[in-house]
Design a protein around this motif. Structure first.
Motif, PDB file in Angstrom:
ATOM      1  N   UNK A  94       0.836  -1.203   0.000  1.00 29.65           N
ATOM      2  CA  UNK A  94       0.000   0.000   0.000  1.00 29.65           C
ATOM      3  C   UNK A  94       0.872   1.256   0.000  1.00 29.65           C
ATOM      4  N   UNK A  95       1.934   1.261   0.784  1.00 26.09           N
ATOM      5  CA  UNK A  95       2.860   2.398   0.797  1.00 26.09           C
ATOM      6  C   UNK A  95       3.532   2.577  -0.560  1.00 26.09           C
ATOM      7  N   UNK A  96       3.850   1.447  -1.195  1.00 21.79           N
ATOM      8  CA  UNK A  96       4.467   1.521  -2.521  1.00 21.79           C
ATOM      9  C   UNK A  96       3.497   2.119  -3.537  1.00 21.79           C
ATOM     10  N   UNK A  97       2.214   1.715  -3.461  1.00 22.42           N
ATOM     11  CA  UNK A  97       1.207   2.271  -4.375  1.00 22.42           C
ATOM     12  C   UNK A  97       1.025   3.765  -4.141  1.00 22.42           C
ATOM     13  N   UNK A  98       1.044   4.180  -2.865  1.00 23.47           N
ATOM     14  CA  UNK A  98       0.922   5.600  -2.540  1.00 23.47           C
ATOM     15  C   UNK A  98       2.115   6.379  -3.098  1.00 23.47           C
ATOM     16  N   UNK A  99       3.305   5.822  -2.952  1.00 23.06           N
ATOM     17  CA  UNK A  99       4.499   6.492  -3.467  1.00 23.06           C
ATOM     18  C   UNK A  99       4.445   6.600  -4.989  1.00 23.06           C
ATOM     19  N   UNK A 100       3.946   5.556  -5.649  1.00 28.07           N
ATOM     20  CA  UNK A 100       3.815   5.589  -7.104  1.00 28.07           C
ATOM     21  C   UNK A 100       2.828   6.677  -7.539  1.00 28.07           C
ATOM     22  N   UNK A 101       1.715   6.799  -6.793  1.00 25.97           N
ATOM     23  CA  UNK A 101       0.739   7.830  -7.115  1.00 25.97           C
ATOM     24  C   UNK A 101       1.328   9.224  -6.920  1.00 25.97           C
ATOM     25  N   UNK A 102       2.156   9.368  -5.900  1.00 29.28           N
ATOM     26  CA  UNK A 102       2.795  10.659  -5.663  1.00 29.28           C
ATOM     27  C   UNK A 102       3.758  11.021  -6.788  1.00 29.28           C
ATOM     28  N   UNK A 107       4.732  14.565 -11.256  1.00 32.66           N
ATOM     29  CA  UNK A 107       5.095  14.726 -12.663  1.00 32.66           C
ATOM     30  C   UNK A 107       4.137  15.691 -13.356  1.00 32.66           C
ATOM     31  N   UNK A 108       2.841  15.586 -13.032  1.00 35.54           N
ATOM     32  CA  UNK A 108       1.868  16.498 -13.628  1.00 35.54           C
ATOM     33  C   UNK A 108       2.098  17.926 -13.153  1.00 35.54           C
ATOM     34  N   UNK A 114       6.303  24.077 -15.231  1.00 33.92           N
ATOM     35  CA  UNK A 114       7.322  24.372 -16.239  1.00 33.92           C
ATOM     36  C   UNK A 114       6.720  25.052 -17.470  1.00 33.92           C
ATOM     37  N   UNK A 115       5.470  24.704 -17.804  1.00 30.25           N
ATOM     38  CA  UNK A 115       4.795  25.406 -18.903  1.00 30.25           C
ATOM     39  C   UNK A 115       4.587  26.876 -18.534  1.00 30.25           C
ATOM     40  N   UNK A 116       4.136  27.117 -17.295  1.00 30.74           N
ATOM     41  CA  UNK A 116       3.944  28.496 -16.831  1.00 30.74           C
ATOM     42  C   UNK A 116       5.262  29.254 -16.831  1.00 30.74           C
ATOM     43  N   UNK A 154       9.680  27.593  -9.449  1.00 35.94           N
ATOM     44  CA  UNK A 154       8.593  26.668  -9.130  1.00 35.94           C
ATOM     45  C   UNK A 154       8.691  25.404  -9.973  1.00 35.94           C
ATOM     46  N   UNK A 155       9.098  25.581 -11.239  1.00 36.46           N
ATOM     47  CA  UNK A 155       9.304  24.397 -12.109  1.00 36.46           C
ATOM     48  C   UNK A 155      10.380  23.489 -11.539  1.00 36.46           C
ATOM     49  N   UNK A 156      11.498  24.073 -11.097  1.00 35.10           N
ATOM     50  CA  UNK A 156      12.590  23.272 -10.524  1.00 35.10           C
ATOM     51  C   UNK A 156      12.156  22.594  -9.223  1.00 35.10           C
ATOM     52  N   UNK A 157      11.352  23.306  -8.433  1.00 35.54           N
ATOM     53  CA  UNK A 157      10.852  22.711  -7.194  1.00 35.54           C
ATOM     54  C   UNK A 157       9.963  21.519  -7.483  1.00 35.54           C
ATOM     55  N   UNK A 158       9.129  21.636  -8.515  1.00 34.17           N
ATOM     56  CA  UNK A 158       8.258  20.521  -8.899  1.00 34.17           C
ATOM     57  C   UNK A 158       9.081  19.312  -9.332  1.00 34.17           C
ATOM     58  N   UNK A 159      10.178  19.569 -10.046  1.00 30.86           N
ATOM     59  CA  UNK A 159      11.063  18.475 -10.450  1.00 30.86           C
ATOM     60  C   UNK A 159      11.699  17.803  -9.229  1.00 30.86           C
ATOM     61  N   UNK A 160      12.071  18.629  -8.243  1.00 29.99           N
ATOM     62  CA  UNK A 160      12.647  18.065  -7.012  1.00 29.99           C
ATOM     63  C   UNK A 160      11.619  17.217  -6.276  1.00 29.99           C
ATOM     64  N   UNK A 161      10.348  17.651  -6.345  1.00 39.07           N
ATOM     65  CA  UNK A 161       9.288  16.846  -5.722  1.00 39.07           C
ATOM     66  C   UNK A 161       9.174  15.480  -6.387  1.00 39.07           C
ATOM     67  N   UNK A 162       9.371  15.426  -7.707  1.00 37.76           N
ATOM     68  CA  UNK A 162       9.347  14.136  -8.422  1.00 37.76           C
ATOM     69  C   UNK A 162      10.492  13.246  -7.934  1.00 37.76           C
ATOM     70  N   UNK A 163      11.683  13.824  -7.818  1.00 36.47           N
ATOM     71  CA  UNK A 163      12.843  13.054  -7.337  1.00 36.47           C
ATOM     72  C   UNK A 163      12.602  12.538  -5.920  1.00 36.47           C
ATOM     73  N   UNK A 164      11.982  13.374  -5.083  1.00 34.21           N
ATOM     74  CA  UNK A 164      11.683  12.950  -3.712  1.00 34.21           C
ATOM     75  C   UNK A 164      10.680  11.799  -3.710  1.00 34.21           C
TER      76      UNK A 164
END
Length: 384
Positions: A94-102, A107-108, A114-116, A154-164
Motif C-alpha cells: 500500500x505504501x508503494x502504491x501511494x508512493x507511485x501515485x505521488x 510529474x503532472x 514548467x509550462x507556466x 517553481x518548475x525546478x521545485x516541482x522536479x525536485x518533488x518528483x525526485x523525492x
C-alpha cells in the motif's frame, strides 16, 4: 643291586616324564617378514571430518512476519534469483502504491509549473523588447522578469518533488526486500523451517534461531577435517591427501589440501585443532556424495619406494623389535634405526635384514627377549 637299578631307572623315567609334562611350552606368535616396500610419512585427522558444500547459505528474512508465499519444498532445485519465500506485506505494498501515485502527481505538477515558467520567460523577453522601443516602463519589464524567475524556480521545485517521490518509492521497494528471500545461487533446498501461514522469526547475531531456508550447492564439494595443532606446521597447501568415507567402505579418493586455517580451534573438553580443507582431485569419480558425510583424511608429507620396512605396531619403546631365531626357536631383541613412518609401516635404516621375521603380536603374555616361541601359522595365514 638289580632291584636298585630298576628303581633308579623307573625314577629316571618318571623324572623325565614330569619334566616333559611341566616344561614351558612355546608361545604361539604372529610373525611378519622384513621386506622391501613403500613407506610414507603421513598425518591423519584427530576427529572425523565432514563433507561440505563449496556454497551453502542459511537464509532468513530481515524482519519477522507471517509466511504468505512458500514457493519451494525440501529437495527442490532452484535457480539464482528465484523467489523462495515471502512474508505478508500488504502494508508495504500500500505504501508503494501511494508512493507511485505521488510520483504521477508530482510529474503532472512539473508539467504545469514548467509550462507556466516557459510562458513567463517569453513574456519577459517581449516586455524587454517593448521597453527598448519605449512602449512600456522599466518597472513593468522588471516585474515580468521577476515573474519568469519565480515560475522557473517553481518548475525546478516541482522536479525536485518528483525526485523525492521516486526516492520514497525506492525506499518502499527496499522495505519489501526485507520480507522476501531470493536464491543467491543455483542450488538445492536442504531444509525449510516454517510452513505457509506460520510466523517466521529472523536470526539475529548471537541468537541460535534456525534459518528459514538452508540452501546448498552440491555440485562442488570438499572435506573439512580437524588436525592436531602439533601437526599443523607440517601441512601446506597443495599437499597430496587420501580421503576415505564411511559411506564408501574400502574406497580411497585422492585429494589436495586447498586451505589451512590461520588459527587454532579450542573446543571445551577437546584437543586443540587446526581445520584444513581438502578438494577432491577427481570429483567425477566420487559419485553422488551427500553434504554432511563423515570423512577421514591422510595428508602425505613424504614417501619412499623399495625400502626395508616393518609394521609400526611391532616396534616397542626405544625402537626395539623382537626377531624370531628359527634355529633356537627363541626371540632376540634388536634395536633399529627408523626412517619415515606412519601408522602402518616404518622404514628401517639399520638393525634388521630382509627375510628376517619379527613378532607383531606383542600383546600376548610372555613375549619378551629369550622367550621360546612358535609361529602361529593359522593366525599368520589369516593375516596374509
Amino acid at each position: 643291586m638289580r632291584r636298585i637299578a630298576i628303581i633308579v631307572a623307573v625314577l629316571a623315567v618318571l623324572g623325565l616324564g614330569l619334566f616333559w609334562a611341566t616344561r614351558p611350552k612355546p608361545v604361539p606368535v604372529v610373525l611378519k617378514e622384513v621386506a622391501e616396500g613403500k613407506v610414507e610419512a603421513t598425518l591423519s585427522n584427530t576427529r572425523a571430518g565432514t563433507v561440505e558444500a563449496c556454497l551453502r547459505t542459511k537464509l532468513s528474512t530481515i524482519i519477522g512476519g507471517r509466511i504468505e508465499y512458500l514457493g519451494v519444498k525440501e529437495g527442490d532445485k532452484v535457480k539464482k534469483g528465484q523467489l523462495l519465500l515471502k512474508l505478508w506485506n500488504d502494508d508495504q505494498q500500500a505504501n508503494a502504491a501511494l508512493a507511485q501515485a505521488q510520483i504521477t502527481l508530482s510529474a503532472k505538477r512539473v508539467d504545469e509549473a514548467c509550462i507556466a515558467a516557459s510562458n513567463a520567460e517569453k513574456e519577459a523577453v517581449r516586455q524587454s523588447e517593448l521597453r527598448a522601443k519605449g512602449f512600456v516602463s522599466t518597472s513593468k519589464e522588471e516585474a515580468a522578469r521577476t515573474d519568469a524567475e519565480v515560475r522557473r524556480a517553481a518548475c525546478n521545485t516541482a522536479k525536485a518533488d518528483v525526485a523525492q517521490a521516486e526516492a520514497k518509492f525506492r525506499a518502499t521497494r527496499v522495505e519489501q526486500g526485507r520480507v522476501a528471500l531470493y536464491a543467491p545461487f543455483d542450488g538445492t533446498v536442504a531444509k525449510i523451517v516454517g510452513e505457509l501461514g506460520e510466523y517466521s522469526t529472523p536470526s539475529p547475531p548471537g541468537v541460535p534461531t534456525p534459518p528459514a531456508i538452508d540452501l546448498i550447492d552440491d555440485s562442488c564439494l570438499y572435506v573439512k577435517a580437524p588436525m592436531d595443532e602439533v601437526d599443523a606446521p607440517k601441512i601446506q597447501v597443495n599437499q597430496a591427501v587420501r580421503i576415505t568415507l564411511d559411506a564408501l567402505p574400502g574406497k580411497i579418493l585422492p585429494g589436495k589440501v586447498r586451505r589451512v586455517a590461520p588459527y587454532v580451534s579450542a573446543v571445551e573438553k577437546q584437543a586443540r585443532t587446526v581445520d584444513i580443507e581438502v578438494d577432491f582431485e577427481q570429483p567425477e569419480a566420487t559419485g553422488k556424495l551427500l553434504v554432511g558425510y563423515s570423512a577421514d583424511v591422510e595428508v602425505i608429507l613424504a614417501g619412499r619406494d623399495k625400502v626395508l620396512r616393518v609394521p609400526t605396531a611391532a616396534i616397542q619403546e626405544g625402537g626395539r623389535v623382537l626377531v624370531y631365531n628359527a634355529d633356537s626357536g627363541k626371540l632376540e631383541e634388536r634395536r633399529i634405526k627408523a626412517g619415515l613412518a606412519n601408522w602402518e609401516y616404518t622404514e628401517v635404516v639399520e638393525g634388521v635384514q630382509a627375510g628376517e621375521r619379527i613378532v607383531t603380536s606383542l600383546d600376548k603374555e610372555g613375549i619378551k627377549a629369550g622367550a621360546k616361541v612358535t609361529p602361529d601359522e593359522k593366525t599368520q595365514t589369516k593375516a596374509k
